[in-house]
Design a protein around this motif. Structure first.
Motif, mmCIF file in Angstrom:
data_model
loop_
_atom_site.group_PDB
_atom_site.id
_atom_site.type_symbol
_atom_site.label_atom_id
_atom_site.label_comp_id
_atom_site.label_asym_id
_atom_site.label_seq_id
_atom_site.Cartn_x
_atom_site.Cartn_y
_atom_site.Cartn_z
ATOM 1 N N UNK A 51 0.844 -1.205 0.000
ATOM 2 C CA UNK A 51 0.000 0.000 0.000
ATOM 3 C C UNK A 51 0.873 1.248 0.000
ATOM 4 N N UNK A 52 1.965 1.237 0.781
ATOM 5 C CA UNK A 52 2.876 2.376 0.825
ATOM 6 C C UNK A 52 3.589 2.627 -0.487
ATOM 7 N N UNK A 53 3.837 1.565 -1.261
ATOM 8 C CA UNK A 53 4.457 1.734 -2.579
ATOM 9 C C UNK A 53 3.483 2.375 -3.565
ATOM 10 N N UNK A 54 2.206 2.018 -3.448
ATOM 11 C CA UNK A 54 1.195 2.553 -4.365
ATOM 12 C C UNK A 54 0.835 3.994 -4.002
ATOM 13 N N UNK A 55 0.584 4.235 -2.701
ATOM 14 C CA UNK A 55 0.191 5.571 -2.226
ATOM 15 C C UNK A 55 1.124 5.954 -1.083
ATOM 16 N N UNK A 56 2.227 6.664 -1.366
ATOM 17 C CA UNK A 56 3.144 7.056 -0.290
ATOM 18 C C UNK A 56 2.434 7.931 0.748
ATOM 19 N N UNK A 57 2.718 7.693 2.027
ATOM 20 C CA UNK A 57 2.100 8.447 3.106
ATOM 21 C C UNK A 57 3.041 8.513 4.295
ATOM 22 N N UNK A 58 2.809 9.479 5.170
ATOM 23 C CA UNK A 58 3.547 9.628 6.419
ATOM 24 C C UNK A 58 2.574 9.395 7.572
ATOM 25 N N UNK A 59 3.095 8.972 8.711
ATOM 26 C CA UNK A 59 2.249 8.829 9.883
ATOM 27 C C UNK A 59 2.618 7.631 10.734
ATOM 28 N N UNK A 72 -7.001 -1.120 15.664
ATOM 29 C CA UNK A 72 -5.978 -0.340 14.989
ATOM 30 C C UNK A 72 -6.302 1.143 15.116
ATOM 31 N N UNK A 73 -5.265 1.947 15.402
ATOM 32 C CA UNK A 73 -5.399 3.398 15.509
ATOM 33 C C UNK A 73 -4.410 4.035 14.544
ATOM 34 N N UNK A 74 -4.866 5.072 13.841
ATOM 35 C CA UNK A 74 -4.047 5.776 12.862
ATOM 36 C C UNK A 74 -3.767 7.194 13.335
ATOM 37 N N UNK A 75 -2.602 7.743 12.954
ATOM 38 C CA UNK A 75 -2.355 9.154 13.211
ATOM 39 C C UNK A 75 -3.217 9.973 12.254
ATOM 40 N N UNK A 76 -3.490 11.207 12.628
ATOM 41 C CA UNK A 76 -4.427 12.030 11.864
ATOM 42 C C UNK A 76 -3.906 12.443 10.498
ATOM 43 N N UNK A 77 -2.598 12.347 10.250
ATOM 44 C CA UNK A 77 -2.064 12.805 8.964
ATOM 45 C C UNK A 77 -2.132 11.740 7.864
ATOM 46 N N UNK A 78 -2.502 10.527 8.219
ATOM 47 C CA UNK A 78 -2.654 9.483 7.203
ATOM 48 C C UNK A 78 -3.960 9.732 6.450
ATOM 49 N N UNK A 79 -3.927 9.769 5.114
ATOM 50 C CA UNK A 79 -5.143 10.019 4.333
ATOM 51 C C UNK A 79 -6.212 8.944 4.567
ATOM 52 N N UNK A 80 -7.472 9.342 4.446
ATOM 53 C CA UNK A 80 -8.587 8.430 4.706
ATOM 54 C C UNK A 80 -8.576 7.215 3.781
ATOM 55 N N UNK A 85 -7.687 1.299 3.210
ATOM 56 C CA UNK A 85 -6.964 0.173 2.603
ATOM 57 C C UNK A 85 -6.266 -0.674 3.656
ATOM 58 N N UNK A 86 -5.631 -0.004 4.627
ATOM 59 C CA UNK A 86 -4.935 -0.743 5.679
ATOM 60 C C UNK A 86 -5.936 -1.478 6.564
ATOM 61 N N UNK A 87 -7.062 -0.835 6.854
ATOM 62 C CA UNK A 87 -8.099 -1.496 7.656
ATOM 63 C C UNK A 87 -8.627 -2.740 6.957
ATOM 64 N N UNK A 88 -8.717 -2.696 5.629
ATOM 65 C CA UNK A 88 -9.220 -3.837 4.870
ATOM 66 C C UNK A 88 -8.295 -5.052 4.945
ATOM 67 N N UNK A 89 -6.992 -4.833 5.085
ATOM 68 C CA UNK A 89 -6.043 -5.956 5.135
ATOM 69 C C UNK A 89 -5.619 -6.286 6.567
ATOM 70 N N UNK A 90 -6.181 -5.595 7.552
ATOM 71 C CA UNK A 90 -5.816 -5.790 8.950
ATOM 72 C C UNK A 90 -6.234 -7.178 9.429
ATOM 73 N N UNK A 91 -5.285 -7.978 9.949
ATOM 74 C CA UNK A 91 -5.612 -9.336 10.402
ATOM 75 C C UNK A 91 -6.123 -9.332 11.846
#
Length: 105
Positions: A51-59, A72-80, A85-91
């Motif tokens: 996911x990071x290779x497809x859509x680079x992000x910080x957080x 799972x908790x995300x920092x506020x700067x990660x795009x929705x 996408x990360x929530x969808x693959x979360x085990x």
């Protein structure tokens, strides 16, 4: 004066004890994992890197153990979109808490 000091120390001690430690803590810069601590399931790590290779992000991402299972908790700067996408693959079954035995049987 001494009682006030003892009450403050007690409140601070309770606050520190109440702080939860995450099962997993990961920091990203430009979609690349720059730091991680805790149990990172291999397939989840692979999917997050992809996911990071497809859509680079910080957080940051943190995973906490709740009664209902890992959360799972995300920092506020990660795009929705990245959060979704990360929530969808979360085990939800792939995390091991400190109290669980890693090798059963």
């Amino acid at each position: 004066m001494l009682y006030a000091f003892l009450i403050i120390v007690l409140v601070v001690a309770c606050w520190i004890a109440a702080q939860e430690k995450p099962l997993l803590h990961v920091k990203f810069k430009g979609g690349v994992i720059v730091w991680s601590k805790g149990h990172f399931p291999q397939m989840f790590k692979h999917n997050v890197i992809e996911i990071g290779e497809i859509v680079p992000f910080d957080g940051e991402i943190k995973v906490f153990q709740r009664r209902s299972g890992p959360e799972i908790k995300f920092s506020h700067i990660i795009p929705q979109k990245v959060k979704q996408r990360i929530s969808n693959v979360f085990p939800h079954q792939g995390f091991i808490s400190d109290g669980e035995d890693r090798k059963k049987g």
